[in-house]
Write a protein that holds these residues in place. Sequence first.
Motif: not given
Length: 247
Positions: A237-247
């Motif tokens: 699972v990954e966040a894309v866009g604004k929260y991609s830094y969470l990956n």
Amino acid sequence: MIKKYVFGPVTSRRLGCSLGVDMVPLKTCPLDCIYCEARATTLLTMERREYVPVDVVLKELEETLSPAPQLDYITFSGSGEPTLNSRIGDVVDFLKSRYPQYKVCLLTNGLLLGDAKLQQEIEKIDLLIPSLDGSNAAEYEAVNRPVAEMPFDKFIAVLKDYLPRAPMPVHLELFITPGINDSDESIGRFAEIIGELQVDRVQLNTLDRPGAVKDLKCADEATVIRFMQELKSITAVEAVGKYSYLN
């Protein structure tokens, strides 16, 4: 030649350097999603036909690709649902025979993936990115505003039948809409559904451009993290866009 159906290359948040291919007129789609940056759907339909002249699409692709540009993907995307075009398979075959060095991605809402003919037409693509934005019928209706022929239970049955046996990698996009599909109960239902879909990855997205409905909000970081924590035991699972830094 000014191109009408081939656009970019653009820098994609998920696909790197991507050349877009638009297979339908503006906002021709079986969904009228409240978050769509292309705004409200003008033709809500499940009918497959040649909405734009595919021979012209192929000519534009030939002109664009013959100089051998550096691309990460050629992507069916744009202003509506690309699988509605009944000749999408001709474009896939052209790309894979003439320009096999390029990867091909299909961005789709997934409603037509139960069509056996379509399944054959897209079997050579390299990456499939369908979407799932509701964990139950109420959320699906509120977020996606679907055509009447595809109620939630039928849509989920299509995904459960096709995605586990899809011949290409599948990255499922889930759009988080605060106040509609982001409760703990919603996340639990999403997890149950996704566990049956056997996708290779879930991509969490949320609003970062104006949608079709005013006053929509972006999910906060804590909500994205709740989704990630619940889903990471099921698949990548990954966040894309604004929260991609969470990956």
